[in-house]
Structure formats: structure tokens, C-alpha cells
Design a protein around this motif. Structure first.
Motif, mmCIF file in Angstrom:
data_model
loop_
_atom_site.group_PDB
_atom_site.id
_atom_site.type_symbol
_atom_site.label_atom_id
_atom_site.label_comp_id
_atom_site.label_asym_id
_atom_site.label_seq_id
_atom_site.Cartn_x
_atom_site.Cartn_y
_atom_site.Cartn_z
ATOM 1 N N LEU A 220 -12.783 10.619 -4.739
ATOM 2 C CA LEU A 220 -11.144 10.101 -4.833
ATOM 3 C C LEU A 220 -10.761 10.658 -5.954
ATOM 4 O O LEU A 220 -10.862 10.508 -7.188
ATOM 5 C CB LEU A 220 -10.926 8.754 -4.989
ATOM 6 N N VAL A 221 -9.870 11.868 -6.026
ATOM 7 C CA VAL A 221 -9.025 12.540 -7.009
ATOM 8 C C VAL A 221 -7.734 12.037 -7.147
ATOM 9 O O VAL A 221 -6.943 11.881 -6.453
ATOM 10 C CB VAL A 221 -9.027 14.077 -6.578
ATOM 11 N N VAL A 222 -7.710 11.637 -8.579
ATOM 12 C CA VAL A 222 -6.281 10.728 -8.945
ATOM 13 C C VAL A 222 -5.266 11.173 -9.565
ATOM 14 O O VAL A 222 -5.577 12.348 -10.407
ATOM 15 C CB VAL A 222 -6.749 9.190 -9.371
ATOM 16 N N PRO A 223 -4.063 11.033 -9.736
ATOM 17 C CA PRO A 223 -2.942 11.647 -10.327
ATOM 18 C C PRO A 223 -3.133 10.798 -11.597
ATOM 19 O O PRO A 223 -3.893 10.058 -11.928
ATOM 20 C CB PRO A 223 -1.622 11.338 -9.868
ATOM 21 N N GLU A 224 -2.002 11.109 -12.730
ATOM 22 C CA GLU A 224 -1.777 10.270 -14.036
ATOM 23 C C GLU A 224 -1.295 9.069 -13.951
ATOM 24 O O GLU A 224 -1.426 8.271 -14.783
ATOM 25 C CB GLU A 224 -1.098 11.119 -14.748
ATOM 26 N N ALA A 225 -0.730 8.721 -12.950
ATOM 27 C CA ALA A 225 -0.098 7.192 -12.774
ATOM 28 C C ALA A 225 -0.678 6.330 -11.564
ATOM 29 O O ALA A 225 -0.708 6.986 -10.227
ATOM 30 C CB ALA A 225 1.309 7.044 -12.727
ATOM 31 N N PHE A 226 -1.077 5.167 -11.685
ATOM 32 C CA PHE A 226 -1.274 4.633 -10.683
ATOM 33 C C PHE A 226 -0.401 3.827 -9.738
ATOM 34 O O PHE A 226 0.505 3.401 -10.336
ATOM 35 C CB PHE A 226 -2.567 3.257 -11.114
ATOM 36 N N LYS A 227 -0.454 3.790 -8.279
ATOM 37 C CA LYS A 227 0.502 3.063 -7.576
ATOM 38 C C LYS A 227 -0.689 2.728 -6.378
ATOM 39 O O LYS A 227 -1.085 3.553 -5.740
ATOM 40 C CB LYS A 227 1.413 4.178 -6.778
ATOM 41 N N ARG A 228 -0.320 1.312 -5.968
ATOM 42 C CA ARG A 228 -1.328 1.014 -5.150
ATOM 43 C C ARG A 228 -1.242 1.573 -3.785
ATOM 44 O O ARG A 228 0.136 1.474 -3.143
ATOM 45 C CB ARG A 228 -0.998 -0.613 -4.954
ATOM 46 N N PRO A 229 -1.973 2.063 -3.009
ATOM 47 C CA PRO A 229 -1.664 2.736 -1.727
ATOM 48 C C PRO A 229 -1.314 1.840 -0.635
ATOM 49 O O PRO A 229 -1.936 0.809 -0.501
ATOM 50 C CB PRO A 229 -2.948 3.767 -1.376
ATOM 51 N N GLU A 230 -0.227 2.213 0.125
ATOM 52 C CA GLU A 230 0.025 1.212 1.199
ATOM 53 C C GLU A 230 0.030 2.092 2.562
ATOM 54 O O GLU A 230 0.034 1.629 3.590
ATOM 55 C CB GLU A 230 1.465 0.659 1.010
ATOM 56 N N ARG A 231 0.424 3.520 2.569
ATOM 57 C CA ARG A 231 0.397 4.329 3.370
ATOM 58 C C ARG A 231 -0.430 5.414 3.593
ATOM 59 O O ARG A 231 -0.459 6.251 2.454
ATOM 60 C CB ARG A 231 2.093 4.629 3.834
#
Length: 284
Positions: A155-166
Motif C-alpha cells: 500500500l503506497v500512501v500520499p502525505e495526508a490520510f483520508k479514510r477510504p470509502e470508495r
């Protein structure tokens, strides 16, 4: 031996998001969480061997000073790593993880992860590490090498977290993505999220049949899934779909269906990694 969600923590701007996405994934998968910090013992760039520049008389003293500085630098780096690991562990516990392990290793990142591969269920990494170029079009060299070397989902992630929904699954009918569909359907990872399965290609019977199979498989696993075939070039088509449907997690196979079946360099995977601003789950 249980498999862990393993999160690579370093001094980059991605560390907090890596911590939060790893915490989220650990909770969804009901898997133990481990934070990993790897200390590379190689000296920093532009710090060569100065012994040849040291004059007679002072040479021995200066060599002792250099050795002492190296030892201090190594101790500081180790302590900084411990502090980052402890901060990540405490943050994960604050966000609801019952317990999280912190692990510090000396060596090279790819070799260390390869050694630990049997213990990894999901690897979480930032798009770039602390030593990588800051421009968004550049990927960290460690990331490319890790994806080549490991045979675990990443899982490669960006700099800010947002809980995935879609979620958007880029489905091409390959063995990798078919296996990924079956794995995701059997796990709790996608439960409660809306899952869009998208094939980029011609709307012909065989392609439709493959897509229908993917949607059915996910639905049998209790996932809210829908499928669509779109014509066009893969990368811009996926980006357009992502924006239209406010997708906040992208899933794709690390290997593409191109004639030259190489990983990353020059591939769709590289383009998606470079240009997407949402987390990308690479299936292996």
C-alpha cells in the motif's frame, strides 16, 4: 508465525500518513501491526574518506576525531529512529489498535524487507522516503526496488490520510488481478466500502465475462461491487474515472498487460504511482 501489517517509518513527510493508513489497514484486516525503521549504515553522500587529505603529524588525531563523529552520528540516528517508532506506536494505540510492535534494524531496506517477507501480510510505504527528491513526479528509488523484490501486497500512501470509502480496482483479467479479486473477496479489507471494478478495453463478450466474474466474486464475499468497461488509454481513463466517482483508494496489479512485461520502469504502474494523489494498493 502470524503475518503483520508492516509499516516503514522514516524521517520523511509521509511518516504520519504511513502510520495512519497502517493503523486503518491493521484494524480492517484484524492483523497485528509492526512499525519498522531501517538504519542504513552507509555514510551520507559527499562524505568520502578524508584520510588521504590529512597531513603528517595531525593525521592520527583527525582520524580518531572522524571515527568519534561517525559513532556519534550513528547513535543519534538510532535514537531518532527509536523516537519515531515510539511516536508511531503511541499514535496507533490512540487510534484504537490494541497493541503495536516497534522494530529497528540495521542494514539496507530492500534486503531487510526481503528477509522479513514471510512475516508481512501487507506492507505500507510512503511514495518517497526522506532521501528522495521532493518533486511529485519523482518516486523514491527504494519504493521501486521494494516493489520489484517483494511478493506481498504493498500500500503506497500520499502525505495526508483520508479514510477510504470508495475503491477503484483496475481489472485486466490477468492472473495477478484475478488472484487479487479472490483474496480481497475473502478478506474484510473492502467490507463497507463501495467497490468499482473497471476494465479499460474493448466491450467484447470475453472482457465482459471476466468483469462479471470479478464483480460476482466480490459480491459473494459481501462486498458492494459494480463493474464497468471503458475505452481509451489505461492511465488517463483510470484517472478520469477516479475523479468522476471521487475514488479514494486505487487497487491494481504491479504487472501490466503490456508487450514488454517489465515492472515499473516505463509501465502503467509507474505512471499511476507518480500521478495519483490517493493511496495505491499494488497486488502481487
Amino acid at each position: 508465525m502470524s503475518e503483520h501489517v508492516t509499516a516503514c517509518i522514516d524521517g520523511s513527510g509521509y511518516a504520519t500518513a504511513v502510520c495512519d493508513y497502517a493503523t486503518w489497514a491493521s484494524q480492517r484486516l484484524e492483523a497485528p501491526l509492526t512499525f519498522l525503521h531501517v538504519l542504513d549504515n552507509h555514510p551520507p553522500p559527499n562524505e568520502g574518506d578524508l584520510s588521504g587529505s590529512i597531513g603528517l603529524g595531525s593525521r592520527e588525531h583527525l582520524l580518531e576525531e572522524l571515527a568519534s563523529l561517525d559513532e556519534k552520528r550513528a547513535r543519534l540516528a538510532q535514537e531518532q529512529g527509536r523516537m519515531m517508532l515510539e511516536a508511531a506506536r503511541e499514535r496507533a494505540i490512540e487510534h484504537g489498535v490494541e497493541s503495536a510492535k516497534a522494530r529497528q534494524r540495521n542494514g539496507e531496506l530492500v534486503a531487510t524487507l526481503s528477509e522479513l517477507e514471510s512475516e508481512i501480510r501487507l506492507l505500507v510505504m510512503g511514495k518517497r522516503g526522506e532521501a528522495a527528491h521532493k518533486a511529485s513526479e519523482h518516486l523514491g528509488s527504494n519504493l521501486e526496488r521494494v516493489v520489484r523484490a517483494l511478493h506481498r501486497p504493498i500500500l503506497v500512501v500520499p502525505e495526508a490520510f483520508k479514510r477510504p470509502e470508495r475503491v477503484l480496482i483496475a481489472f485486466d483479467g490477468s492472473k495477478t488481478t484475478c488472484k487479487g479479486i479472490e483474496t480481497l473477496a475473502a478478506s474484510s479489507f473492502l467490507q463497507g466500502m463501495t467497490c468499482h471494478v473497471v476494465t479499460v478495453g474493448a466491450e467484447i463478450a470475453d472482457v465482459q465475462a471476466q468483469l462479471d466474474w470479478a464483480v460476482r466474486t466480490l459480491e459473494k464475499g459481501g462486498v458492494d461491487a459494480r463493474g464497468e468497461i471503458r475505452a481509451g488509454e489505461v492511465e488517463p481513463t483510470l484517472h478520469a474515472y477516479q475523479q468522476e466517482h471521487d475514488i479514494d483508494l486505487l487497487v491494481m496489479g504491479a504487472y501490466g498487460h503490456s508487450r514488454i512485461r517489465h515492472l515499473l520502469v516505463g509501465s502503467t504502474t509507474t505512471g499511476m504511482l507518480r500521478n495519483t494523489y490517493i493511496p495505491l494498493l499494488l497486488l502481487r
